[in-house]
Design a protein around this motif. Structure first.
Motif, PDB file in Angstrom:
ATOM      1  N   LYS A 129       0.828  -1.055   0.049  1.00 39.57           N
ATOM      2  CA  LYS A 129       0.012  -0.033  -0.061  1.00 39.57           C
ATOM      3  C   LYS A 129       0.871   1.267   0.140  1.00 39.57           C
ATOM      4  N   VAL A 130       0.367   2.062  -0.898  1.00 35.86           N
ATOM      5  CA  VAL A 130       1.351   3.483  -0.978  1.00 35.86           C
ATOM      6  C   VAL A 130       0.352   4.502  -0.421  1.00 35.86           C
ATOM      7  N   ASP A 131       0.954   5.502   0.209  1.00 38.96           N
ATOM      8  CA  ASP A 131       0.027   6.714   0.520  1.00 38.96           C
ATOM      9  C   ASP A 131       0.068   7.802  -0.418  1.00 38.96           C
ATOM     10  N   ILE A 132      -1.011   8.276  -0.779  1.00 39.71           N
ATOM     11  CA  ILE A 132      -1.164   9.242  -1.823  1.00 39.71           C
ATOM     12  C   ILE A 132      -1.591  10.307  -1.679  1.00 39.71           C
ATOM     13  N   GLY A 133      -1.687  10.684  -0.281  1.00 39.10           N
ATOM     14  CA  GLY A 133      -2.000  11.793   0.574  1.00 39.10           C
ATOM     15  C   GLY A 133      -3.148  11.933   1.368  1.00 39.10           C
ATOM     16  N   LEU A 134      -3.477  10.710   1.838  1.00 33.51           N
ATOM     17  CA  LEU A 134      -4.456  10.517   3.135  1.00 33.51           C
ATOM     18  C   LEU A 134      -3.523  10.521   4.306  1.00 33.51           C
ATOM     19  N   SER A 135      -2.237  10.259   4.413  1.00 27.17           N
ATOM     20  CA  SER A 135      -1.589  10.331   5.606  1.00 27.17           C
ATOM     21  C   SER A 135      -2.018   9.340   6.591  1.00 27.17           C
ATOM     22  N   ASP A 176      -7.249  14.030  -9.493  1.00 28.11           N
ATOM     23  CA  ASP A 176      -6.408  13.920 -10.618  1.00 28.11           C
ATOM     24  C   ASP A 176      -4.916  13.521 -10.191  1.00 28.11           C
ATOM     25  N   ARG A 177      -4.794  14.460  -9.022  1.00 27.06           N
ATOM     26  CA  ARG A 177      -3.263  14.189  -8.529  1.00 27.06           C
ATOM     27  C   ARG A 177      -3.000  12.922  -8.007  1.00 27.06           C
ATOM     28  N   GLU A 178      -4.028  12.586  -7.101  1.00 27.28           N
ATOM     29  CA  GLU A 178      -3.909  11.347  -6.480  1.00 27.28           C
ATOM     30  C   GLU A 178      -3.717  10.390  -7.439  1.00 27.28           C
ATOM     31  N   ILE A 179      -4.542  10.329  -8.301  1.00 24.42           N
ATOM     32  CA  ILE A 179      -4.321   9.174  -9.376  1.00 24.42           C
ATOM     33  C   ILE A 179      -3.081   9.088  -9.808  1.00 24.42           C
ATOM     34  N   ALA A 180      -2.591  10.389 -10.486  1.00 27.55           N
ATOM     35  CA  ALA A 180      -1.309  10.381 -10.972  1.00 27.55           C
ATOM     36  C   ALA A 180       0.062  10.182  -9.964  1.00 27.55           C
ATOM     37  N   THR A 181      -0.258  10.387  -8.711  1.00 28.64           N
ATOM     38  CA  THR A 181       0.693   9.946  -7.692  1.00 28.64           C
ATOM     39  C   THR A 181       0.642   8.416  -7.772  1.00 28.64           C
TER      40      THR A 181
END
Length: 367
Positions: A129-135, A176-181
């Protein structure tokens, strides 16, 4: 038609609605579906919901703890299960032995999983699992390269098999930013030598709203339970009247009293309170379905009971009451969430354990 209510309260769970929601999401997304049954199936009963979801075509089940995942296996469910929230000293061996995929977010967890797999003499199936901004959970951008490097090393040693790379958006729906990350993280994993067959990012709202975020699998939690456009509500929370009083204007109701009647009314007592999932915060706003119409809850909600202003309705002891449901005119769980200043997830999971769950196929009909 279901039998009359025999207890103080009852949560009627329509498993046909669960099945319909799985099919609706699968048709809308064109992907495989993971039915998330954490928190005892959002309060609906994890095993019963999981069986209905799998029978309707869900290909994965989602849980957040060893206890939840192993409960599914003990009930005879053989569908793939992903369990993703564990302390680093978890007994991973029992999960590996039960063929449960493990969500892994840190190198420390990965080391522990690999050690358990070596002890068992069989590889562990992991999903990184990668954190894409939820922290919250998930490896952050600084830790992700090390995690995928170790995962590749363990895969080379045949200690683990990386079956997926996944994440959870903070946006509702995903941005879109989260999906790109997320897509960047997948590229980093592949550059490290991994080739995960399963990619998943979308939760319920994202699955239905953002085609780009669907990838090969969508995880549905709240959508599974009928919250969202085009979905069928699954739970009906009902009770019955246990006391009736005709009172004059100026009568105080419950503690305080914070509420005083402004006219002669009939008060109906329900044997459900905040210990049963009726939030104190809804007072002055919440309504129930009684005698063919909506009636307000008045006064402070107590631990075990609340009072309904039935106006001039001819209420009798034992009359049925719906707090939320799916019938015409009945309050919905979305409304209860709004009245309480929360989300439907909290309302559903808050229905107390002393409220029995009645699982059935088909809509609720009251006698």
């Amino acid at each position: 038609m279901i039998s009359p209510l025999k207890s103080a309260g009852e949560a009627v769970v329509d498993l046909a609605a669960v099945a319909a929601n799985v099919r609706t999401v699968a048709a809308a997304t064109g992907t495989a579906v993971m039915a998330v049954v954490k928190a005892d199936g959002f309060g609906h009963g994890a095993v019963a919901v999981a069986r209905a979801a799998v029978a309707a075509g869900a290909t994965w089940l989602g849980a957040t703890s060893a206890r939840e995942a192993l409960e599914l296996r003990a009930a005879g469910l053989t569908a793939p299960v992903l369990s993703w929230l564990h302390p680093p000293d978890e007994d991973f061996a029992r999960l590996i032995a039960a063929h449960v995929d493990l969500g892994v977010s840190t190198v420390a967890h990965l080391h522990a999983v690999a050690a358990a797999a070596r002890t068992l003499g069989r590889p562990a199936h992991v999903q990184l699992k990668v954190d894409i901004g939820l922290s919250r959970n998930g490896a952050g951008p600084d830790d992700w390269p090390e995690l995928v490097a170790w995962a590749h090393k363990y895969e080379t040693e045949e200690t683990v098999r990386v079956r997926g790379v996944w994440s959870h958006p903070a946006g509702e729906p995903a941005t879109d930013r989260e999906i790109a990350t997320y897509e960047d993280a997948v590229r980093v994993a592949r550059a490290a030598g991994l080739d995960p067959p399963l990619l998943h990012l979308a939760n319920s709202v994202t699955a239905l709203a953002v085609p780009r975020a669907r990838f090969g699998l969508c995880r549905i939690g709240i959508a599974l339970y009928g919250v969202g456009p085009g979905l069928r509500p699954v739970m009906t929370l009902r009770s019955r009247v246990v006391n009736v009083k005709r009172v004059p204007a100026g009568t105080g109701v419950s503690y305080g009293p914070d509420h005083v009647t402004d006219r002669p009314v009939t008060l109906a007592l329900l044997p459900l309170g905040y210990a049963d999932g009726v939030p104190r915060a809804v007072r002055g706003r919440a309504e129930v379905w009684l005698g063919g119409r909506r009636c307000p809850i008045v006064g402070r909600i107590a631990m075990d009971q609340c009072v309904v202003d039935a106006g001039d309705l001819p209420v009798r002891l034992g009359d049925p009451v719906v707090l939320f449901g799916a019938g015409p005119g009945e309050p919905t769980v979305d409304e209860w969430a709004r009245w309480a200043g929360t989300n439907p997830h909290e309302i559903l999971t808050g229905v107390g354990t002393r409220i029995p769950r009645l699982h059935q196929y088909g809509e609720v009909r009251h006698q």
